[in-house]
Design an enzyme around this catalytic site. Sequence first.
Site, PDB file in Angstrom:
ATOM      1  N   MET A  14       0.827  -1.210   0.000  1.00 42.91           N
ATOM      2  CA  MET A  14       0.000   0.000   0.000  1.00 42.91           C
ATOM      3  C   MET A  14       0.860   1.259   0.000  1.00 42.91           C
ATOM      4  O   MET A  14       0.621   2.196  -0.773  1.00 42.91           O
ATOM      5  CB  MET A  14      -0.947   0.014   1.200  1.00 42.91           C
ATOM      6  N   SER A 129      -9.090   2.449   0.619  1.00 44.74           N
ATOM      7  CA  SER A 129      -9.601   1.220   0.014  1.00 44.74           C
ATOM      8  C   SER A 129      -9.249   1.159  -1.463  1.00 44.74           C
ATOM      9  O   SER A 129      -9.083   2.179  -2.113  1.00 44.74           O
ATOM     10  CB  SER A 129     -11.114   1.130   0.180  1.00 44.74           C
ATOM     11  N   LYS A 183     -14.769   3.464   7.057  1.00 41.86           N
ATOM     12  CA  LYS A 183     -14.026   2.406   6.346  1.00 41.86           C
ATOM     13  C   LYS A 183     -14.434   1.031   6.874  1.00 41.86           C
ATOM     14  O   LYS A 183     -14.574   0.074   6.106  1.00 41.86           O
ATOM     15  CB  LYS A 183     -12.510   2.619   6.517  1.00 41.86           C
ATOM     16  N   HIS A 186     -17.689   0.203   5.384  1.00 39.99           N
ATOM     17  CA  HIS A 186     -17.404  -0.155   3.985  1.00 39.99           C
ATOM     18  C   HIS A 186     -16.976  -1.624   3.898  1.00 39.99           C
ATOM     19  O   HIS A 186     -17.470  -2.390   3.076  1.00 39.99           O
ATOM     20  CB  HIS A 186     -16.291   0.761   3.436  1.00 39.99           C
ATOM     21  N   ASN A 187     -16.061  -2.034   4.775  1.00 39.33           N
ATOM     22  CA  ASN A 187     -15.579  -3.417   4.721  1.00 39.33           C
ATOM     23  C   ASN A 187     -16.685  -4.405   5.094  1.00 39.33           C
ATOM     24  O   ASN A 187     -16.778  -5.485   4.512  1.00 39.33           O
ATOM     25  CB  ASN A 187     -14.385  -3.604   5.658  1.00 39.33           C
ATOM     26  N   GLU A 190     -18.746  -4.817   2.183  1.00 37.41           N
ATOM     27  CA  GLU A 190     -17.986  -5.652   1.237  1.00 37.41           C
ATOM     28  C   GLU A 190     -18.203  -7.146   1.573  1.00 37.41           C
ATOM     29  O   GLU A 190     -18.433  -7.961   0.671  1.00 37.41           O
ATOM     30  CB  GLU A 190     -16.512  -5.264   1.358  1.00 37.41           C
TER      31      GLU A 190
HETATM   32  P1  NBP Z   1       1.319  -4.702   5.898  1.00 31.83           P
HETATM   33  O1  NBP Z   1       0.018  -4.661   6.612  1.00 31.83           O
HETATM   34  O2  NBP Z   1       1.875  -6.018   5.479  1.00 31.83           O
HETATM   35  O3  NBP Z   1       2.400  -3.936   6.800  1.00 31.83           O
HETATM   36  C1  NBP Z   1       3.737  -3.852   6.395  1.00 31.83           C
HETATM   37  C2  NBP Z   1       4.391  -2.616   6.962  1.00 31.83           C
HETATM   38  O4  NBP Z   1       4.224  -2.566   8.390  1.00 31.83           O
HETATM   39  C3  NBP Z   1       5.895  -2.640   6.709  1.00 31.83           C
HETATM   40  O5  NBP Z   1       6.310  -1.338   6.476  1.00 31.83           O
HETATM   41  C4  NBP Z   1       6.424  -3.173   8.040  1.00 31.83           C
HETATM   42  O6  NBP Z   1       7.761  -2.791   8.272  1.00 31.83           O
HETATM   43  C5  NBP Z   1       5.515  -2.470   8.990  1.00 31.83           C
HETATM   44  N1  NBP Z   1       5.501  -3.069  10.327  1.00 31.83           N
HETATM   45  C6  NBP Z   1       5.102  -4.287  10.742  1.00 31.83           C
HETATM   46 BR1  NBP Z   1       4.491  -5.609   9.656  1.00 31.83          BR
HETATM   47  N2  NBP Z   1       5.206  -4.453  12.062  1.00 31.83           N
HETATM   48  C7  NBP Z   1       5.713  -3.315  12.505  1.00 31.83           C
HETATM   49  C8  NBP Z   1       6.066  -2.868  13.800  1.00 31.83           C
HETATM   50  N3  NBP Z   1       5.881  -3.604  14.876  1.00 31.83           N
HETATM   51  N4  NBP Z   1       6.569  -1.613  13.918  1.00 31.83           N
HETATM   52  C9  NBP Z   1       6.733  -0.840  12.851  1.00 31.83           C
HETATM   53  N5  NBP Z   1       6.420  -1.209  11.586  1.00 31.83           N
HETATM   54  C10 NBP Z   1       5.918  -2.428  11.426  1.00 31.83           C
HETATM   55  O7  NBP Z   1       1.318  -3.742   4.602  1.00 31.83           O
HETATM   56  P2  NBP Z   1       0.164  -3.345   3.582  1.00 31.83           P
HETATM   57  O8  NBP Z   1      -0.549  -4.545   3.052  1.00 31.83           O
HETATM   58  O9  NBP Z   1       0.789  -2.401   2.635  1.00 31.83           O
HETATM   59  O10 NBP Z   1      -0.892  -2.569   4.481  1.00 31.83           O
HETATM   60  C11 NBP Z   1      -0.583  -1.381   5.189  1.00 31.83           C
HETATM   61  C12 NBP Z   1      -1.811  -0.963   5.977  1.00 31.83           C
HETATM   62  O11 NBP Z   1      -2.859  -0.677   5.038  1.00 31.83           O
HETATM   63  C13 NBP Z   1      -2.363  -2.048   6.906  1.00 31.83           C
HETATM   64  O12 NBP Z   1      -2.931  -1.454   8.036  1.00 31.83           O
HETATM   65  C14 NBP Z   1      -3.436  -2.696   6.079  1.00 31.83           C
HETATM   66  O13 NBP Z   1      -4.427  -3.313   6.873  1.00 31.83           O
HETATM   67  C15 NBP Z   1      -3.992  -1.498   5.312  1.00 31.83           C
HETATM   68  N6  NBP Z   1      -4.626  -1.811   4.028  1.00 31.83           N
HETATM   69  C16 NBP Z   1      -4.153  -2.796   3.222  1.00 31.83           C
HETATM   70  C17 NBP Z   1      -4.772  -3.060   2.004  1.00 31.83           C
HETATM   71  C18 NBP Z   1      -4.245  -4.137   1.080  1.00 31.83           C
HETATM   72  O14 NBP Z   1      -4.928  -4.409   0.078  1.00 31.83           O
HETATM   73  N7  NBP Z   1      -3.099  -4.715   1.345  1.00 31.83           N
HETATM   74  C19 NBP Z   1      -5.872  -2.293   1.616  1.00 31.83           C
HETATM   75  C20 NBP Z   1      -6.314  -1.263   2.438  1.00 31.83           C
HETATM   76  C21 NBP Z   1      -5.688  -1.038   3.652  1.00 31.83           C
HETATM   77  P3  NBP Z   1       8.980  -3.789   7.907  1.00 31.83           P
HETATM   78  O15 NBP Z   1       9.171  -3.655   6.451  1.00 31.83           O
HETATM   79  O16 NBP Z   1      10.083  -3.263   8.709  1.00 31.83           O
HETATM   80  O17 NBP Z   1       8.536  -5.179   8.319  1.00 31.83           O
END
Ligand code: NBP
Length: 482
Positions: A14, A129, A183, A186-187, A190
């Site tokens: 994201m 989203s 949000k 929304h989910n 969904e």
């Molecule tokens: P992730 O939910 O997989 O999170 C990865 C990020 O969180 C990396 O930068 C990681 O750092 C960091 N992180 C973690 Br894991 N644990 C940590 C900690 N204890 N302290 C600090 N940083 C930490 O990534 P994403 O899928 O891009 O989602 C990001 C957010 O957006 C989430 O809240 C997710 O629910 C939300 N979201 C996701 C989607 C989707 O489709 N994926 C859609 C909408 C919203 P690192 O690299 O050092 O491990």
Amino acid sequence: MAQADIALIGLAVMGQNLILNMNDHGFVVCAYNRTVAKVERFLANEAKGTKVIGGTSLEDMVSKLKKPRRVMMLVKAGKAVDDFIDLLVPLLEAGDIIIDGGNSEYTDSNRRCESLRAKGLLFVGSGVSGGEDGARYGPSLMPGGAPEAWPAIKPIFQGIAAKIGKEPCCDWVGENGAGHYVKMVHNGIEYGDMQLICEAYDLMKNALGMNHDEMASVFTEWNKGELDSFLIEITKDILAFKDTDGSPLVEKIRDAAGQKGTGKWTAISALDKGMPVTLIGESVFARCLSSLKDERVEASKQLPGPKVTRWEGNRAELVEHIRKALYASKIISYAQGFMLLKQAAKDYGWNLNYGGIALMWRGGCIIRSRFLGNIKEAFDKNPKLTNLLMDDFFKKAILDCQESWRKVVAAAVTLGVPTPCFSTALAFFDGYRSERVPANLIQAQRDYFGAHTYELLTEPGKFIHTNWTGHGGNVSSSSYNA
Ligand code: NBP
């Protein structure tokens, strides 16, 4: 040198895509990540040739930001967000803005907004989203929190958001956790939309014995009409998708649905607020039931259903009835979702713009659909609309579908195909449109066994107790609703 318009922490799917999207719209972004090595890797690969810069530490990142500083996080929801906030607070100054774009619980956003305000900082909790593609080319954004932050982030947020015509699918939602609440709903919606589509698929596959190409072409047709939506579109693709052996891949997937909590949170909030958001609740329970795979396999050997399991009437007719049942049930689900939003707005003092929320969901996000345009029109026409079902467009739509909807639920029950969401939607409709429901008997039972008192139709507000048995006392329990 202060050169970046915004910092973005979290270089997973994201975060990276939102940074590139912001860059495309002319904003200079400073990227940062807990594992700092990922910053260099991102700059050397995905962000190569862009204006994106990186921070070698949080201090370095903050020093590169224009004021007021805008720092957005896209990290795992929960502790990671609090940990980063704790690290950022000493580096920022009054009026700076911290934005959490992750899937955080709205209660956490309420808390963060208040505690940061006490420190002079502005917190924004924003729903994001649209998944990877949305983040890259136009997500739906639902920001809420400290309203003073909005003018400073509006150009960036509305710039990168999905557009319907020229209108961005992003507007200010409300104070504190309002953005994350919207949000969450929304989910939840969904979850409901996905389950409704699954029920239509189940009926076509099992009650009608249709093959996957036939079902894919039905969904293709449906996507040209009032059901036109992202989820119908991807369902068509999924049904048509063949594995390497030429058979539909979908049938090889274990029928145990996962969930990450937002549907459940919506249902819990609905229970807390006493709102009958039955369709989302059923969709969460349907996932729970699906995950009892081993038990279901055993039960399938021991618990036979009806003898006749195939529809013996006209196939095309039932397919059209199913389309209408899906549309009517979807209207109920959105009506329930907006009922919940209304109650939350009342409880938390949020001034939610319901037409604006429908527009935010109209594009960019997973529930995007033509239908949300009709919802926006309904609330634009009457912002004080008590219920979507009372809008003329939806009133007519649901009445047009009613007969088909009843036929489908009756057929599903007769043939033994589970349709929890079609059925609960219809039961809600019948309850909501009833002047009298049997709750008078519940009140009598409660008063009979527990002296809980009841009101007479002729005297609402006056609670009385009857000595039903002749041997009970005349003392009553106090009357309150929990
Ligand atoms: P992730 O939910 O997989 O999170 C990865 C990020 O969180 C990396 O930068 C990681 O750092 C960091 N992180 C973690 Br894991 N644990 C940590 C900690 N204890 N302290 C600090 N940083 C930490 O990534 P994403 O899928 O891009 O989602 C990001 C957010 O957006 C989430 O809240 C997710 O629910 C939300 N979201 C996701 C989607 C989707 O489709 N994926 C859609 C909408 C919203 P690192 O690299 O050092 O491990």
